[in-house]
Design a protein around this motif. Structure first.
Motif, PDB file in Angstrom:
ATOM      1  N   LYS A 130       0.856  -1.163   0.000  1.00 14.48           N
ATOM      2  CA  LYS A 130       0.000   0.000   0.000  1.00 14.48           C
ATOM      3  C   LYS A 130       0.897   1.219   0.000  1.00 14.48           C
ATOM      4  CE  LYS A 130      -1.506  -1.856   3.477  1.00 14.48           C
ATOM      5  NZ  LYS A 130      -1.997  -2.890   4.315  1.00 14.48           N
ATOM      6  N   ALA A 133     -14.337   0.418  17.387  1.00 18.77           N
ATOM      7  CA  ALA A 133     -14.212   0.313  15.915  1.00 18.77           C
ATOM      8  C   ALA A 133     -13.118  -0.699  15.602  1.00 18.77           C
ATOM      9  CB  ALA A 133     -13.887   1.665  15.299  1.00 18.77           C
ATOM     10  N   PHE A 134     -12.038  -0.653  16.385  1.00 15.10           N
ATOM     11  CA  PHE A 134     -11.040  -1.723  16.366  1.00 15.10           C
ATOM     12  C   PHE A 134     -11.419  -2.671  17.493  1.00 15.10           C
ATOM     13  CE2 PHE A 134      -7.307  -3.690  18.228  1.00 15.10           C
ATOM     14  CZ  PHE A 134      -6.717  -4.277  17.127  1.00 15.10           C
ATOM     15  N   ASP A 135     -11.686  -3.919  17.162  1.00 18.54           N
ATOM     16  CA  ASP A 135     -12.059  -4.877  18.200  1.00 18.54           C
ATOM     17  C   ASP A 135     -11.498  -6.258  17.854  1.00 18.54           C
ATOM     18  OD1 ASP A 135     -13.317  -6.724  19.915  1.00 18.54           O
ATOM     19  OD2 ASP A 135     -15.018  -5.378  20.197  1.00 18.54           O
ATOM     20  N   PRO A 136     -10.511  -6.728  18.632  1.00 21.37           N
ATOM     21  CA  PRO A 136      -9.874  -8.018  18.312  1.00 21.37           C
ATOM     22  C   PRO A 136     -10.806  -9.225  18.460  1.00 21.37           C
ATOM     23  CG  PRO A 136      -9.011  -7.107  20.366  1.00 21.37           C
ATOM     24  CD  PRO A 136      -9.892  -6.060  19.782  1.00 21.37           C
ATOM     25  N   ILE A 163     -13.362  -9.691  16.878  1.00 18.61           N
ATOM     26  CA  ILE A 163     -14.100  -9.775  15.623  1.00 18.61           C
ATOM     27  C   ILE A 163     -13.757 -11.066  14.851  1.00 18.61           C
ATOM     28  CG2 ILE A 163     -12.397  -8.579  14.160  1.00 18.61           C
ATOM     29  CD1 ILE A 163     -15.088  -6.869  13.389  1.00 18.61           C
ATOM     30  N   VAL A 189     -14.438 -12.341  10.917  1.00 23.41           N
ATOM     31  CA  VAL A 189     -13.333 -12.389   9.947  1.00 23.41           C
ATOM     32  C   VAL A 189     -13.276 -13.784   9.318  1.00 23.41           C
ATOM     33  CG1 VAL A 189     -10.796 -12.330   9.735  1.00 23.41           C
ATOM     34  CG2 VAL A 189     -11.986 -10.544  11.028  1.00 23.41           C
ATOM     35  N   GLY A 222      -5.025  -9.629  13.637  1.00 24.59           N
ATOM     36  CA  GLY A 222      -4.653  -9.251  12.258  1.00 24.59           C
ATOM     37  C   GLY A 222      -4.596  -7.745  12.012  1.00 24.59           C
ATOM     38  N   GLY A 223      -5.335  -6.988  12.785  1.00 22.66           N
ATOM     39  CA  GLY A 223      -5.356  -5.534  12.572  1.00 22.66           C
ATOM     40  C   GLY A 223      -4.269  -4.791  13.315  1.00 22.66           C
ATOM     41  N   ASP A 256       3.428  -1.787   5.373  1.00 27.46           N
ATOM     42  CA  ASP A 256       3.528  -1.106   6.659  1.00 27.46           C
ATOM     43  C   ASP A 256       5.021  -0.966   6.941  1.00 27.46           C
ATOM     44  OD1 ASP A 256       0.821  -1.025   6.826  1.00 27.46           O
ATOM     45  OD2 ASP A 256       0.618  -2.671   8.250  1.00 27.46           O
ATOM     46  N   SER A 316      -4.181   1.322   6.027  1.00 29.58           N
ATOM     47  CA  SER A 316      -5.267   0.349   5.830  1.00 29.58           C
ATOM     48  C   SER A 316      -6.027   0.775   4.585  1.00 29.58           C
ATOM     49  CB  SER A 316      -6.230   0.344   7.016  1.00 29.58           C
ATOM     50  OG  SER A 316      -5.650  -0.325   8.101  1.00 29.58           O
ATOM     51  N   HIS A 324     -11.542  -6.635   3.451  1.00 30.35           N
ATOM     52  CA  HIS A 324     -11.231  -7.363   4.693  1.00 30.35           C
ATOM     53  C   HIS A 324     -11.399  -6.580   5.992  1.00 30.35           C
ATOM     54  CE1 HIS A 324      -6.846  -5.885   5.199  1.00 30.35           C
ATOM     55  NE2 HIS A 324      -7.561  -4.983   4.571  1.00 30.35           N
ATOM     56  N   ILE A 325     -11.867  -5.335   5.915  1.00 25.71           N
ATOM     57  CA  ILE A 325     -12.060  -4.603   7.175  1.00 25.71           C
ATOM     58  C   ILE A 325     -13.552  -4.605   7.499  1.00 25.71           C
ATOM     59  CG2 ILE A 325     -11.697  -2.435   8.404  1.00 25.71           C
ATOM     60  CD1 ILE A 325      -9.241  -2.012   6.607  1.00 25.71           C
ATOM     61  N   ILE A 326     -13.860  -5.213   8.637  1.00 25.87           N
ATOM     62  CA  ILE A 326     -15.250  -5.540   8.972  1.00 25.87           C
ATOM     63  C   ILE A 326     -15.771  -4.597  10.052  1.00 25.87           C
ATOM     64  CG2 ILE A 326     -16.775  -7.443   9.745  1.00 25.87           C
ATOM     65  CD1 ILE A 326     -15.214  -8.344   7.327  1.00 25.87           C
ATOM     66  N   PRO A 341     -17.698  -3.946  13.266  1.00 27.01           N
ATOM     67  CA  PRO A 341     -18.203  -4.749  14.391  1.00 27.01           C
ATOM     68  C   PRO A 341     -19.713  -4.556  14.587  1.00 27.01           C
ATOM     69  CG  PRO A 341     -16.255  -3.485  15.039  1.00 27.01           C
ATOM     70  CD  PRO A 341     -16.689  -2.965  13.698  1.00 27.01           C
ATOM     71  N   ASP A 372      -1.156   1.012  13.613  1.00 29.97           N
ATOM     72  CA  ASP A 372      -1.749  -0.078  12.825  1.00 29.97           C
ATOM     73  C   ASP A 372      -3.221  -0.277  13.228  1.00 29.97           C
ATOM     74  OD1 ASP A 372      -2.192  -2.259  11.249  1.00 29.97           O
ATOM     75  OD2 ASP A 372      -0.753  -3.581  12.231  1.00 29.97           O
TER      76      ASP A 372
HETATM   77  P1  ADP Z   1      -3.529  -5.168   6.626  1.00 28.76           P
HETATM   78  O1  ADP Z   1      -3.443  -6.382   7.479  1.00 28.76           O
HETATM   79  O2  ADP Z   1      -3.837  -5.431   5.202  1.00 28.76           O
HETATM   80  O3  ADP Z   1      -2.376  -4.235   6.819  1.00 28.76           O
HETATM   81  P2  ADP Z   1      -5.234  -3.850   8.516  1.00 28.76           P
HETATM   82  O4  ADP Z   1      -4.100  -3.453   9.382  1.00 28.76           O
HETATM   83  O5  ADP Z   1      -6.270  -2.825   8.298  1.00 28.76           O
HETATM   84  O6  ADP Z   1      -4.795  -4.349   7.105  1.00 28.76           O
HETATM   85  O7  ADP Z   1      -5.894  -5.119   9.214  1.00 28.76           O
HETATM   86  C1  ADP Z   1      -6.963  -5.788   8.637  1.00 28.76           C
HETATM   87  C2  ADP Z   1      -7.147  -7.079   9.378  1.00 28.76           C
HETATM   88  O8  ADP Z   1      -7.628  -6.802  10.696  1.00 28.76           O
HETATM   89  C3  ADP Z   1      -8.199  -7.979   8.749  1.00 28.76           C
HETATM   90  O9  ADP Z   1      -7.622  -8.843   7.818  1.00 28.76           O
HETATM   91  C4  ADP Z   1      -8.773  -8.716   9.964  1.00 28.76           C
HETATM   92  O10 ADP Z   1      -7.934  -9.790  10.333  1.00 28.76           O
HETATM   93  C5  ADP Z   1      -8.671  -7.686  11.059  1.00 28.76           C
HETATM   94  N1  ADP Z   1      -9.878  -6.865  11.203  1.00 28.76           N
HETATM   95  C6  ADP Z   1     -10.875  -6.601  10.304  1.00 28.76           C
HETATM   96  N2  ADP Z   1     -11.786  -5.761  10.800  1.00 28.76           N
HETATM   97  C7  ADP Z   1     -11.365  -5.450  12.071  1.00 28.76           C
HETATM   98  C8  ADP Z   1     -11.896  -4.641  13.121  1.00 28.76           C
HETATM   99  N3  ADP Z   1     -12.998  -3.926  12.971  1.00 28.76           N
HETATM  100  N4  ADP Z   1     -11.196  -4.613  14.284  1.00 28.76           N
HETATM  101  C9  ADP Z   1     -10.068  -5.314  14.461  1.00 28.76           C
HETATM  102  N5  ADP Z   1      -9.514  -6.089  13.511  1.00 28.76           N
HETATM  103  C10 ADP Z   1     -10.153  -6.162  12.332  1.00 28.76           C
END
Ligand code: ADP
Ligand code: MG
Length: 391
Positions: free
Chosen positions: A23, A148-151, A153, A157, A209-210, A239, A280, A296-298, A300, A324
């Motif tokens: 990216k 909004a970020f929630d592990p 999830i 995923v 993953g996030g 990154d 992201s 891939h960003i979901i 919650p 991140d």
């Molecule tokens: P990348 O991994 O491509 O750098 P991101 O850092 O944005 O991208 O992370 C996306 C990953 O985070 C997804 O593949 C999934 O595993 C996870 N994810 C998706 N949605 C959420 C969310 N709302 N909160 C936390 N983790 C998420």
């Protein structure tokens, strides 16, 4: 906001090298071994689209360049050294640390702490100190971004499995059931006699993953610096963390991928002064079904990929891991929501690209180092909200 036409981009390095999967791509001195250790179907496509432009060999010191596949993406290590032996050493140290942490933190590795926590859901599971540290940071970031970020999830995923061959559109009742499992407040972490333990809700699945890629970047940069590798640029699927300086003893320069454009085409550049850049976006990990794109960003809240009001979020920070998680969270908040957040957090250095890729919003804190190079982009500054004065 400064703007210069694309052609007149004043890159201090004579050439750039871009990762197909990135990216963000780094402008670097391309010198040596590029090996792709593991080429699966996706990665071979990516590898074919690598673009390399080689420049005159006019650097004061040599930058050695290594690449491989790990963390589900291409990773690239550039290191400035006097000899190739030294550079090989720095690369090996970096890669060993990546592999060690991936083994602990990946949800795709059966013996990882994350897999053990998921299998032992509802019970205390012994974990490594790094996992405890990252879980605690994840909880801080979840709280800071109002979830909004929630592990937790993880189940959603997995339902979508966007970047896996078994990706699919889950049924509405499946999504509904798995939204109910998302609640970061149920994650517990404790230390007892120097040992660490974690517990999640008895129906929960976590994924890091996030945030894990950012955390691993921080740990690798810490380790390489400790081992005497002063000038290193690490790029994990775009990154990036840079320590020290580039081949011209200047800050590493990086370009931010223009979403939707050819890989390696950047819309903005910035120097990296012992800092990290995270992005992201919705343009790399996605699948298309019946003409609809699912990334891939979901959310919650809806349990679905978030609507495309943004196409990328980039954050520069002194460390990677919080940035991140925040990138992922801002992506979830969308173009308006992310700007609302950023107005309230004026120290965050962030750049947003909107859904149709015509508008860019950058925080005041990043304005001075960011150079937007695509003249057609409409650029706006995110002005911080006035802090209320406490009487
Ligand atoms: P990348 O991994 O491509 O750098 P991101 O850092 O944005 O991208 O992370 C996306 C990953 O985070 C997804 O593949 C999934 O595993 C996870 N994810 C998706 N949605 C959420 C969310 N709302 N909160 C936390 N983790 C998420
Ligand atoms: Mg992230």
């Amino acid at each position: 906001m400064r703007r210069t036409p694309l052609k007149a981009m004043p890159f201090p390095m004579a050439f750039g090298f871009s990762f197909g999967a990135d990216k963000i791509f780094a402008a670097i001195s391309f010198r040596t071994t590029y090996t792709i250790k593991m080429l699966n179907k996706v990665i071979s496509t990516v590898a074919l689209s690598l673009t390399i432009a080689v420049a005159p060999n006019s650097f004061a010191k040599e930058v050695f360049n290594y690449g491989t596949f790990a963390l589900g993406t291409l990773i690239n290590v550039q290191t400035k050294n006097d000899t190739k032996e030294e550079a090989d050493y720095c690369y090996k140290e970096a890669l060993d640390e990546v592999n060690r942490l991936e083994d602990i933190l990946s949800a795709y590795i059966d013996s990882s702490d994350v897999s053990k926590i998921n299998k032992g859901r509802g019970t205390w599971v012994k974990i490594n100190p790094e996992t405890a540290q990252l879980l605690k940071l994840s909880l801080t970031m979840a709280a800071d971004t109002a979830g909004a970020f929630d592990p937790t999830i993880g189940a959603l995923v997995k339902d979508w499995s966007v970047d896996q061959p078994e990706h699919r559109i889950p049924k509405a009742d499946e999504i509904h059931a798995d939204i109910a499992k998302v609640d970061w407040k149920k994650i517990e972490v404790k230390e007892e006699n120097g040992e660490y333990f974690a517990k999640i809700g008895d129906d929960q699945t976590i994924t890091l993953g996030g945030i894990a890629k950012g955390y691993i970047l921080d740990k690798v940069a810490e380790l390489t610096t400790k081992k005497g590798c002063k000038d290193v640029l690490l790029s994990f699927g775009g990154d990036i963390t840079g320590t020290g300086t580039n081949g011209k003893d200047k800050p590493w320069m990086i370009g931010i991928q223009y979403p939707g454009a050819k890989t390696g085409q950047y819309f903005a550049t910035l120097p990296l002064d012992n800092e990290s850049v995270q992005t992201s976006g919705d343009y790399e990990r996605f699948f298309i079904q019946d003409g609809v794109k699912y990334h891939h960003i979901i959310s919650p809240v809806t349990g679905k990929p978030v609507p495309a009001t943004l196409s990328s979020v980039t954050i520069i920070g002194s460390t990677s891991a919080p940035a991140d998680a925040l990138c992922t969270a801002l992506f979830v908040m969308g173009w308006d929501g992310a700007q609302e957040y950023l107005k309230k957090h004026p120290h965050v250095r962030a750049v947003l690209v909107n859904g149709d890729k015509k508008r860019v919003a950058a925080t005041e804190a990043i304005k001075d180092i960011l150079t937007v190079v695509v003249p057609t982009l409409e650029v706006q500054t995110i002005i911080p909200e006035k802090q209320e004065t406490v009487k």
